[in-house]
Motif scaffolding. Structure first.
Motif, PDB file in Angstrom:
ATOM      1  N   ALA A  43      98.323  61.828 146.436  1.00 55.41           N
ATOM      2  CA  ALA A  43      99.640  61.252 146.144  1.00 55.41           C
ATOM      3  C   ALA A  43     100.480  61.167 147.415  1.00 55.41           C
ATOM      4  O   ALA A  43     101.163  60.162 147.651  1.00 55.41           O
ATOM      5  N   LEU A  44     100.409  62.201 148.237  1.00 52.95           N
ATOM      6  CA  LEU A  44     101.158  62.184 149.503  1.00 52.95           C
ATOM      7  C   LEU A  44     100.641  61.103 150.441  1.00 52.95           C
ATOM      8  O   LEU A  44     101.425  60.426 151.119  1.00 52.95           O
ATOM      9  N   ARG A  46      99.207  58.268 149.544  1.00 50.48           N
ATOM     10  CA  ARG A  46      99.673  56.974 149.021  1.00 50.48           C
ATOM     11  C   ARG A  46     101.134  56.746 149.356  1.00 50.48           C
ATOM     12  O   ARG A  46     101.531  55.658 149.760  1.00 50.48           O
ATOM     13  N   ARG A  47     101.953  57.786 149.207  1.00 51.91           N
ATOM     14  CA  ARG A  47     103.386  57.664 149.508  1.00 51.91           C
ATOM     15  C   ARG A  47     103.600  57.382 150.990  1.00 51.91           C
ATOM     16  O   ARG A  47     104.453  56.564 151.357  1.00 51.91           O
ATOM     17  N   GLU A  50     102.881  53.802 151.636  1.00 54.44           N
ATOM     18  CA  GLU A  50     103.986  52.970 151.154  1.00 54.44           C
ATOM     19  C   GLU A  50     105.147  52.992 152.135  1.00 54.44           C
ATOM     20  O   GLU A  50     105.732  51.948 152.444  1.00 54.44           O
ATOM     21  N   LEU A  51     105.480  54.185 152.640  1.00 49.31           N
ATOM     22  CA  LEU A  51     106.585  54.306 153.580  1.00 49.31           C
ATOM     23  C   LEU A  51     106.287  53.596 154.899  1.00 49.31           C
ATOM     24  O   LEU A  51     107.163  52.957 155.484  1.00 49.31           O
TER      25      LEU A  51
END
Length: 93
Positions: A43-44, A46-47, A50-51
């Motif tokens: 999840a980190l 992927r985030r 995105e950032l």
């Protein structure tokens, strides 16, 4: 005396089984924590992607706006230069 030995053997087996059961449950808990951490890491990641993508878009947008401002500044400077040139010329008779 044989009854005492049998009882001791039964107690030893029960204690051993309890110890093995406890170790197994601790091991299972650790494995499940590792799975949770792995999910959190995904999840980190992927985030973070995105950032980074958002930052790239913002940077491109900023660069485009800066180029537009530079073009407008150049145009304004040319207009002002033409105005100065006209005022420096002697008036027409």
């Amino acid at each position: 005396m044989g009854d005492v030995l049998e009882f001791g053997a039964v107690v030893a087996v029960i204690l051993s089984a309890t110890f093995v059961w406890r170790l197994g449950s601790i091991w299972i808990k650790r494995l499940s924590r590792h799975a949770e951490v792995g999910g959190d890491l995904d999840a980190l990641r992927r985030r973070l992607e995105e950032l980074e993508e958002h930052a790239d878009h913002r940077q491109r947008d900023t660069e485009e706006r800066l180029l537009e401002v530079e073009e407008r500044l150049d145009f304004t400077e040319r207009l002002l230069g033409q105005q100065r040139d006209r005022s420096a010329l002697p008036p027409k008779d």
